[in-house]
Design an enzyme around this catalytic site. Structure first.
Site, PDB file in Angstrom:
ATOM      1  N   CYS A   1      51.050 -30.768   9.908  1.00  0.00           N
ATOM      2  CA  CYS A   1      52.428 -31.240   9.795  1.00  0.00           C
ATOM      3  C   CYS A   1      52.347 -32.674   9.301  1.00  0.00           C
ATOM      4  O   CYS A   1      51.570 -33.482   9.817  1.00  0.00           O
ATOM      5  CB  CYS A   1      53.120 -31.180  11.154  1.00  0.00           C
ATOM      6  SG  CYS A   1      54.732 -31.990  11.134  1.00  0.00           S
TER       7      CYS A   1
ATOM      8  N   GLU B   1       0.836  -1.206   0.000  1.00  0.00           N
ATOM      9  CA  GLU B   1       0.000   0.000   0.000  1.00  0.00           C
ATOM     10  C   GLU B   1       0.870   1.255   0.000  1.00  0.00           C
ATOM     11  O   GLU B   1       0.594   2.226  -0.704  1.00  0.00           O
ATOM     12  CB  GLU B   1      -0.918   0.009   1.239  1.00  0.00           C
ATOM     13  CG  GLU B   1      -2.079  -0.959   1.120  1.00  0.00           C
ATOM     14  CD  GLU B   1      -2.850  -1.102   2.422  1.00  0.00           C
ATOM     15  OE1 GLU B   1      -4.045  -0.811   2.445  1.00  0.00           O
ATOM     16  OE2 GLU B   1      -2.243  -1.518   3.434  1.00  0.00           O
ATOM     17  N   TYR B   2       1.946   1.183   0.810  1.00  0.00           N
ATOM     18  CA  TYR B   2       2.879   2.309   0.880  1.00  0.00           C
ATOM     19  C   TYR B   2       3.523   2.534  -0.494  1.00  0.00           C
ATOM     20  O   TYR B   2       3.580   3.657  -1.006  1.00  0.00           O
ATOM     21  CB  TYR B   2       3.951   2.013   1.937  1.00  0.00           C
ATOM     22  CG  TYR B   2       5.007   3.087   2.072  1.00  0.00           C
ATOM     23  CD1 TYR B   2       4.822   4.170   2.929  1.00  0.00           C
ATOM     24  CD2 TYR B   2       6.207   3.007   1.356  1.00  0.00           C
ATOM     25  CE1 TYR B   2       5.780   5.150   3.068  1.00  0.00           C
ATOM     26  CE2 TYR B   2       7.178   3.987   1.482  1.00  0.00           C
ATOM     27  CZ  TYR B   2       6.963   5.055   2.340  1.00  0.00           C
ATOM     28  OH  TYR B   2       7.916   6.017   2.465  1.00  0.00           O
ATOM     29  N   ASP B   3       3.959   1.425  -1.098  1.00  0.00           N
ATOM     30  CA  ASP B   3       4.608   1.516  -2.408  1.00  0.00           C
ATOM     31  C   ASP B   3       3.664   2.110  -3.452  1.00  0.00           C
ATOM     32  O   ASP B   3       4.077   2.866  -4.330  1.00  0.00           O
ATOM     33  CB  ASP B   3       5.081   0.129  -2.869  1.00  0.00           C
ATOM     34  CG  ASP B   3       6.213  -0.396  -1.992  1.00  0.00           C
ATOM     35  OD1 ASP B   3       6.836   0.427  -1.276  1.00  0.00           O
ATOM     36  OD2 ASP B   3       6.460  -1.623  -2.013  1.00  0.00           O
TER      37      ASP B   3
ATOM     38  N   ARG C   1      30.045  16.924  11.558  1.00  0.00           N
ATOM     39  CA  ARG C   1      30.585  17.733  12.641  1.00  0.00           C
ATOM     40  C   ARG C   1      31.861  18.458  12.210  1.00  0.00           C
ATOM     41  O   ARG C   1      32.111  19.585  12.633  1.00  0.00           O
ATOM     42  CB  ARG C   1      30.879  16.828  13.831  1.00  0.00           C
ATOM     43  CG  ARG C   1      31.590  17.522  14.946  1.00  0.00           C
ATOM     44  CD  ARG C   1      31.638  16.662  16.202  1.00  0.00           C
ATOM     45  NE  ARG C   1      32.352  17.388  17.240  1.00  0.00           N
ATOM     46  CZ  ARG C   1      33.660  17.306  17.438  1.00  0.00           C
ATOM     47  NH1 ARG C   1      34.382  16.515  16.690  1.00  0.00           N
ATOM     48  NH2 ARG C   1      34.241  18.008  18.385  1.00  0.00           N
TER      49      ARG C   1
ATOM     50  N   GLU D   1      21.626   9.799  29.025  1.00  0.00           N
ATOM     51  CA  GLU D   1      21.324   9.397  27.651  1.00  0.00           C
ATOM     52  C   GLU D   1      22.351   8.375  27.176  1.00  0.00           C
ATOM     53  O   GLU D   1      23.483   8.378  27.644  1.00  0.00           O
ATOM     54  CB  GLU D   1      21.401  10.635  26.721  1.00  0.00           C
ATOM     55  CG  GLU D   1      20.532  11.783  27.187  1.00  0.00           C
ATOM     56  CD  GLU D   1      20.754  13.059  26.372  1.00  0.00           C
ATOM     57  OE1 GLU D   1      21.405  13.003  25.307  1.00  0.00           O
ATOM     58  OE2 GLU D   1      20.287  14.116  26.827  1.00  0.00           O
TER      59      GLU D   1
ATOM     60  N   LYS E   1      25.226   7.009  24.913  1.00  0.00           N
ATOM     61  CA  LYS E   1      26.217   7.624  24.043  1.00  0.00           C
ATOM     62  C   LYS E   1      26.306   6.749  22.801  1.00  0.00           C
ATOM     63  O   LYS E   1      26.906   5.680  22.804  1.00  0.00           O
ATOM     64  CB  LYS E   1      27.574   7.718  24.731  1.00  0.00           C
ATOM     65  CG  LYS E   1      28.585   8.484  23.908  1.00  0.00           C
ATOM     66  CD  LYS E   1      29.847   8.746  24.712  1.00  0.00           C
ATOM     67  CE  LYS E   1      30.857   9.542  23.914  1.00  0.00           C
ATOM     68  NZ  LYS E   1      31.144   9.027  22.581  1.00  0.00           N
TER      69      LYS E   1
ATOM     70  N   LYS F   1      32.249   6.405  29.909  1.00  0.00           N
ATOM     71  CA  LYS F   1      32.588   5.406  28.889  1.00  0.00           C
ATOM     72  C   LYS F   1      32.531   4.007  29.483  1.00  0.00           C
ATOM     73  O   LYS F   1      33.132   3.747  30.524  1.00  0.00           O
ATOM     74  CB  LYS F   1      34.009   5.658  28.367  1.00  0.00           C
ATOM     75  CG  LYS F   1      34.151   6.950  27.581  1.00  0.00           C
ATOM     76  CD  LYS F   1      33.775   6.774  26.131  1.00  0.00           C
ATOM     77  CE  LYS F   1      34.906   6.136  25.340  1.00  0.00           C
ATOM     78  NZ  LYS F   1      34.596   6.077  23.908  1.00  0.00           N
TER      79      LYS F   1
HETATM   80  S1  IVH Z   1      26.073  15.604  23.532  1.00  0.00           S
HETATM   81  C1  IVH Z   1      28.233  19.492  23.447  1.00  0.00           C
HETATM   82  N1  IVH Z   1      24.689  13.385  23.571  1.00  0.00           N
HETATM   83  O1  IVH Z   1      29.513  11.543  21.458  1.00  0.00           O
HETATM   84  C2  IVH Z   1      27.470  18.236  23.630  1.00  0.00           C
HETATM   85  N2  IVH Z   1      26.714  13.433  22.325  1.00  0.00           N
HETATM   86  O2  IVH Z   1      32.340  13.396  22.366  1.00  0.00           O
HETATM   87  C3  IVH Z   1      28.206  17.097  23.077  1.00  0.00           C
HETATM   88  N3  IVH Z   1      27.216  11.340  21.151  1.00  0.00           N
HETATM   89  O3  IVH Z   1      30.785  13.720  19.163  1.00  0.00           O
HETATM   90  C4  IVH Z   1      27.358  16.111  22.471  1.00  0.00           C
HETATM   91  N4  IVH Z   1      25.427  10.268  21.818  1.00  0.00           N
HETATM   92  O4  IVH Z   1      28.769  12.508  18.401  1.00  0.00           O
HETATM   93  C5  IVH Z   1      25.802  13.996  23.119  1.00  0.00           C
HETATM   94  N5  IVH Z   1      23.346  11.505  23.679  1.00  0.00           N
HETATM   95  C6  IVH Z   1      24.442  12.128  23.215  1.00  0.00           C
HETATM   96  C7  IVH Z   1      25.380  11.497  22.358  1.00  0.00           C
HETATM   97  C8  IVH Z   1      26.510  12.173  21.946  1.00  0.00           C
HETATM   98  C9  IVH Z   1      26.541  10.203  21.098  1.00  0.00           C
HETATM   99  C10 IVH Z   1      28.524  11.559  20.491  1.00  0.00           C
HETATM  100  C11 IVH Z   1      28.639  12.848  19.754  1.00  0.00           C
HETATM  101  C12 IVH Z   1      29.945  13.472  20.223  1.00  0.00           C
HETATM  102  C13 IVH Z   1      30.544  12.434  21.084  1.00  0.00           C
HETATM  103  C14 IVH Z   1      31.051  13.032  22.392  1.00  0.00           C
END
Ligand code: IVH
Length: 680
Positions: free
Chosen positions: A432, A35-37, A137, A114, A116, A320
């Site tokens: 061997c 349908e979407y297509d 970036r 959040e 990362k 980290k």
């Molecule tokens: S905040 C100034 N939030 O992690 C605020 N970064 O060095 C900096 N990243 O290059 C970013 N998840 O690409 C933020 N929930 C998140 C993120 C996040 C991934 C990455 C971002 C940044 C690096 C931090």
């Protein structure tokens, strides 16, 4: 009422963008793919006839045009910073201490937590709700314009708000997010690469990076990129944007962006206490995260706190996770020889700290695998160690090559015996060619005396090596003709030690037949199989005389094992070995039946044994089951009544669970015997 093409096109655009959002962002489609297509095809048809009706937010513009991105440089409206890092809870507390000193005393702080995301930063600009610019970036100040590529990413709204009842965006809104490829989509992507005969991608991040910066947006469109958006970089002041990070996350979601799962805390200790749960959640996510980001919720404080070194805002910090992946250089390849004579290549790498340990050696499996991954000597390689899994090489980083790398080839001769190395037809491994290769003999002797095999007390790996080096033993059978006067001449062998060793050897002459068969180290014949063979044939001679057909009659013996057993006994070297064992007085027949009160408690029941049991060795557990009328087989099938499982049970346990077969432990077995209730 008939619509004009312009009206119909506008309606279709709205519908398609809505369904796209349901599918990719909400993960909750309300119409079928066909349908979407059909909607998309109708819009394409109108636009083909009336090109003037094509708008920048038309979903047809996602397909990836042949317009090349210019990669022109664009200046970001604000610093696209990165984050300082913390590696444990104390470093997070220290961060809070540092910033508290810069703020009015007594100020209460609250936070967002959040994921990362391990992808690539993108910066999206919307003007009057329309996506007008997408940039990488870059160095944080200036990035590359990748708008045609980012347009192809289905979670990036082309117009805001996506839902008609969403908030009205500011006339100019710049947001920041992370582009990534979901893990499941990555698997599919690599499966497709393999089908096409193309090299697989090393990891999702690499594939995402190549896609985002591709010169051909159609390539980008073909890669399953997604974008999460986690922050506002700049907004015109004509509209209200929320003053806290937590509210901004909800606001971005309401506008139609894909949001990662996030949390709010008004207490840092509670936030720290939540980290283990995130670590566990990490394994269940369909995207890679390499840590968590802790942000001060009150965005007014971000300005007050400022930026460190022109780069890292003080108001946030990245926690980290211990790295599971690292890059290092492959500096050498070592070869080892196993007890079957198999040649195993191992990579020597520059020490790298990954997954909590320092890695120096990593298996290279076999040469087919090396060729498939295209790993070369001198390469920078990605090493991964996740959880308790043994470390492995994910692949080379070809971009790091300078031309000095050399292919990894099997040696022509065995590094231990100097004999030619051969690859038998149909096998992936090299061997061997010399059955007397000292390393091979050492490895098989090491196995022969080990606990699962003949378990000779006082004879460990080091003693075996010493006896071989002194020329006292050349094969397994020589162990049984060792003499006290020779041993006493050796370094570290006092009277008592010699006595104990000889007693241990004497005892080992009368081990159960199953143990002896195990100790021979025939390919594919483990403890349980050895037990079955001992029961069926009753002696080494009978087993040696068995034809492949005879062997195939035995439950659990397939063609490969049957052939391996047959060939093993046809080998001249092995025939001599058996003769020597016989001459040395090693018992080659089945032991007398176990004493003890038998019963029919387990009659009619078939058991499979897996893992390490607390008190019984496998072969003892098997004898016990048989003593009470039960049967033990090697592999789990629908015919299995019980799985007897101990520590470190592996795939058999999984299989039994899948088939719904009851699983018992040693205690449970004893209870069944005591209860005396067999099925038959
Ligand atoms: S905040 C100034 N939030 O992690 C605020 N970064 O060095 C900096 N990243 O290059 C970013 N998840 O690409 C933020 N929930 C998140 C993120 C996040 C991934 C990455 C971002 C940044 C690096 C931090």
């Amino acid at each position: 009422m008939t619509q004009t093409p312009a009206e119909r096109a506008a309606e279709l655009r709205a519908q398609i963008n809505y369904h796209n959002y349901r599918y990719f962002v909400l993960n909750d489609p309300v119409i079928s793919d066909p349908e979407y297509d059909a909607l998309l095809a109708e819009l394409e048809a109108i636009e083909a006839e009336h090109p003037e009706l094509i708008t920048p937010d038309s979903p047809t513009q996602r397909a990836g045009s042949d317009l090349q991105p210019e990669f022109r440089k664009v200046t970001h409206p604000a610093l696209i910073g990165s984050l300082a890092k913390a590696f444990d809870a104390d470093e997070i507390r220290a961060w809070r201490e540092r910033i508290s000193k810069l703020l009015p005393p007594g100020l209460r702080l609250d936070y967002t937590l959040e994921p990362k995301l391990d992808g690539l930063s993108v910066v999206l600009t919307y003007e009057n709700g329309l996506l007008t610019l997408a940039a990488t970036r870059g160095d944080g100040l200036v990035g590359d314009d990748v708008t045609p590529n980012v347009r192809t990413i289905p979670t990036v709204p082309l117009r805001l708000p996506v839902m008609p009842d969403g908030p009205r965006p500011p006339s100019r809104l710049v947001v920041r997010g992370e582009a990534f490829i979901p893990l499941s989509a990555f698997e599919q992507l690599n499966a497709r690469q393999r089908e096409l005969g193309e090299p697989p991608f090393i990891n999702p991040r690499n594939a995402a990076s190549g896609a985002l910066k591709n010169k051909d947006p159609r390539v980008t469109a073909a890669r399953p990129l997604r974008v999460f958006v986690y922050g506002i970089v700049a907004a015109s002041s004509d509209d209200h944007v929320p003053p806290t990070q937590w509210e901004q996350l909800q606001y971005l979601k309401a506008l139609g962006f894909l949001e990662p799962y996030t949390e709010y805390y008004d207490d840092l200790e509670a936030l720290i206490a939540a980290i283990p749960a995130w670590q566990a959640r990490r394994a269940t996510l369909d995207y890679e995260i390499d840590g968590l980001v802790i942000k001060i919720n009150n965005l007014a404080l971000w300005d007050a706190l400022g930026v460190i070194g022109n780069k890292n805002p003080r108001a946030a910090i990245a926690y980290k996770f211990p790295a599971e992946e690292g890059t290092t250089r492959l500096i050498d390849v070592k070869f080892s020889i196993g007890r079957t004579g198999v040649l195993k290549p191992t990579a020597v790498v520059e020490p790298v700290f990954v997954g909590g340990t320092t890695i120096r050696n990593v298996t290279l499996h076999n040469f087919d695998w090396i060729a498939e991954k295209d790993i070369r000597l001198g390469d920078v390689v990605i090493v991964r160690r996740a959880g308790d899994v043994i470390p492995y090489i994910e692949g080379p980083v070809p971009e790091e090559r300078d031309g000095s790398e050399r292919p990894i080839q099997p040696p022509e001769t065995c590094p231990f015996s100097g004999d030619p190395v051969v690859r038998p037809e149909g096998m992936v491994d090299y061997f061997c060619s010399n059955p007397y290769c000292p390393e091979r003999v050492f490895r098989s002797l090491e196995f022969f005396v080990s606990r699962g095999a003949l378990d000779i007390e006082g004879l460990g790996t080091r003693t075996v090596k010493q006896l071989m080096d002194e020329g006292l033993i050349h094969d397994e059978a020589d162990i049984f003709t060792l003499r006290a006067e020779d041993l006493l001449k050796l370094e570290g062998f006092a009277e008592k030690k010699v006595e104990n060793l000889l007693a241990g050897i004497e005892e080992a002459k009368h081990r159960p037949l199953a143990r002896l068969i195990t100790a021979l180290g025939i390919e594919g014949v483990g403890e349980i199989m050895a037990g079955t063979l001992a029961d069926e044939f009753g002696s080494i001679d009978a087993l040696a005389a068995a034809s492949v057909d005879d062997l195939l009659q035995i439950e659990g013996v397939g063609p490969n094992i049957a052939q391996a057993i047959h060939d093993w006994f046809r080998d001249e070297f092995h025939q001599r070995l058996i003769a020597k064992l016989r001459a040395a007085g090693v018992r080659l027949e089945k032991e007398p039946a176990p004493t003890g009160q038998g019963s029919t408690a387990l009659a009619g029941l078939t058991f499979v044994i897996t893992g390490t049991l607390p008190t019984l060795k496998r072969e003892e557990a098997k004898a016990l089951i048989q003593l009470h009328g039960g049967k033990v087989t090697d592999s789990v099938s629908k015919k299995t009544d019980y799985l007897l499982a101990g520590e470190a049970a592996g795939s058999k346990l999984d299989k039994a669970q899948q088939l719904g077969i009851p699983i018992i432990d040693e205690e449970g077995l004893r209870r069944m015997i005591a209860a005396g209730t067999g099925a038959g």
